[in-house]
Design an enzyme around this catalytic site. Structure first.
Site, PDB file in Angstrom:
ATOM      1  CB  THR A   1      -2.497  -5.007  -0.454  1.00  0.00           C
ATOM      2  OG1 THR A   1      -2.761  -4.377  -1.722  1.00  0.00           O
ATOM      3  CG2 THR A   1      -1.120  -4.600   0.030  1.00  0.00           C
TER       4      THR A   1
ATOM      5  CB  THR B   1      -0.938   0.039   1.215  1.00  0.00           C
ATOM      6  OG1 THR B   1      -0.170  -0.074   2.425  1.00  0.00           O
ATOM      7  CG2 THR B   1      -1.948  -1.094   1.158  1.00  0.00           C
TER       8      THR B   1
ATOM      9  CG  HIS C   1      -2.721  -0.802   7.914  1.00  0.00           C
ATOM     10  ND1 HIS C   1      -2.861   0.201   6.987  1.00  0.00           N
ATOM     11  CD2 HIS C   1      -3.318  -1.893   7.357  1.00  0.00           C
ATOM     12  CE1 HIS C   1      -3.502  -0.254   5.924  1.00  0.00           C
ATOM     13  NE2 HIS C   1      -3.797  -1.540   6.123  1.00  0.00           N
TER      14      HIS C   1
ATOM     15  CD  GLU D   1      -2.783   3.392   8.044  1.00  0.00           C
ATOM     16  OE1 GLU D   1      -1.894   2.821   7.357  1.00  0.00           O
ATOM     17  OE2 GLU D   1      -3.832   2.824   8.388  1.00  0.00           O
TER      18      GLU D   1
ATOM     19  CG  ASP E   1      -5.282  -2.847  11.946  1.00  0.00           C
ATOM     20  OD1 ASP E   1      -4.289  -3.005  12.679  1.00  0.00           O
ATOM     21  OD2 ASP E   1      -5.294  -3.152  10.733  1.00  0.00           O
TER      22      ASP E   1
ATOM     23  NE  ARG F   1      -6.432   0.176   1.920  1.00  0.00           N
ATOM     24  CZ  ARG F   1      -6.026  -1.063   2.134  1.00  0.00           C
ATOM     25  NH1 ARG F   1      -6.260  -1.642   3.309  1.00  0.00           N
ATOM     26  NH2 ARG F   1      -5.408  -1.746   1.190  1.00  0.00           N
TER      27      ARG F   1
ATOM     28  N   GLY G   1      -4.357  -7.953   9.325  1.00  0.00           N
ATOM     29  CA  GLY G   1      -4.186  -9.106   8.451  1.00  0.00           C
ATOM     30  C   GLY G   1      -2.789  -9.702   8.457  1.00  0.00           C
ATOM     31  CE1 TYR G   2       0.376  -6.063   7.308  1.00  0.00           C
ATOM     32  CE2 TYR G   2       2.379  -5.842   8.572  1.00  0.00           C
ATOM     33  CZ  TYR G   2       1.586  -5.447   7.532  1.00  0.00           C
ATOM     34  OH  TYR G   2       1.988  -4.422   6.718  1.00  0.00           O
TER      35      TYR G   2
END
Length: 341
Positions: free
Chosen positions: A76, A55, A254, A237, A232, A213, A257-258
């Site tokens: 992503t 991103t 953020h 950002e 998150d 987002r 999803g990690y």
């Protein structure tokens, strides 16, 4: 599609250096160059036949004009960092990794819900969960939330129009929800979807969760609304609004999803895209160092008992609140979680 035989040289591919599991995979078949995603420049793009990004690389006319880039693979699920219309008009194919990290985000949502239940003193049967966006992620959260005992109401206008799922209008979901969670892409229809008007429809004390987002939720409006929130993703950002950060019940950088498997899936999907486009012998490749995902049902009791050991979201939140200036390093050096449900 180009074949390797049709090309006089190996393709030159520029990749974000923070994409995991990638280094060494394409080197036998391509000239690889690894750069910091936020620092990939127009001059760099002029050297490239393809880009593998995240991103932090904005792909638009400014970056790509005059280049020979014909393929962008983003590791992503989102693509709001890519001017897809400009790319389409200039013959540049764009491929995402849609669905790659859905179970990672499910794990984040499970950790949030378990934390809220413990700290606010409720059981799932006493709460209505509103899900906005019922795609790869929202569908999983819906499935597991129902299993855990929540009453679930959903909004997804595009799916409702296509499939007649029985989803509700956004305003009605907001009115009914005790917890409202967003899982939508970012586009003109979803930017500031959670603004003054929608937030005013929420019950007093209703919790807003956002892992889609940052711009889906109007941060200033959220602050003024007084609603508790778990975030998150953030507007602007990595520069976080300190007042909003302070107001959150939980805050993460953020990384919803990690998961190890989510990252492995994203890289594998990007490699597959490159392999198909350039006819490279890498179809079906998956990072050998990553354990495969093992999806299974999990009870609410087991979730509450085990999630802290798998994902200490409270410690993550304390770290971000103490050092918001480290937002990017926290993302880049995150120790990926292992999916266990």
């Amino acid at each position: 599609m180009q074949s390797a035989q049709e090309m006089t040289d190996k393709p030159h591919i520029i990749a974000d250096c923070d994409i995991p599991f990638l280094k060494g995979v394409l080197e036998p078949y391509a000239d690889m160059e690894y750069l910091k995603g936020s620092e990939i420049s127009h001059t760099d793009a002029l050297r490239a036949d393809a880009l593998i990004i995240r991103t932090r690389t904005r792909c638009d006319e400014r970056l790509l004009a005059g280049s020979r880039v014909r393929l962008i693979a983003t590791a992503t699920i989102g693509f709001d960092h890519i001017d897809t219309a400009w790319c389409a008009a200039h013959g540049i194919r764009v491929a995402t990794a849609a669905g790659c990290n859905a179970r990672g985000v499910l794990q984040w949502a499970g950790a949030v819900l378990a934390h809220l239940a413990r700290t606010q003193g409720w059981k799932p049967a006493q709460r209505t969960l509103g899900i906005v966006g019922v795609g790869h992620v929202g569908s999983l959260i819906r499935e597991y939330a129902c299993l855990w005992g929540f009453r679930v109401v959903c909004c997804d206008p595009p799916r409702e129009e296509r499939e007649h799922c029985g989803f509700l209008p956004l305003e009605e979901v907001a009115r009914q929800a005790d917890i409202l969670t967003f899982h939508t892409p970012l586009d003109a229809s979803t930017r500031h979807m959670a603004g003054e008007g929608l937030l005013a429809r929420l019950k007093p004390g209703a919790v807003v969760m956002n892992s889609s987002r940052g711009e889906v939720v109007d941060g200033d409006a959220l602050l003024r609304s007084g609603h508790p929130c778990v975030l998150d993703v953030w507007e602007h950002e990595p520069r976080l609004n300190p007042q909003l950060l302070d107001r959150t019940l939980l805050a993460t950088p953020h990384v919803a999803g990690y998961s190890e498997q989510g990252k492995a899936n994203a890289t594998a999907m990007s490699v597959d895209t490159l392999a198909r486009f350039f006819s490279l012998p890498l179809a079906g490749w998956y990072p050998p160092q990553a354990a495969p995902s093992t999806p299974r049902p999990i009870s609410w009791q087991e979730l509450c008992t085990t999630i802290g050991g798998a994902f200490d979201i409270e410690a993550q939140s304390r770290g971000l609140k103490a050092r918001p200036e480290d937002f990017e390093p926290m993302r880049d050096h995150y120790r990926y979680r292992r999916e266990y449900f």
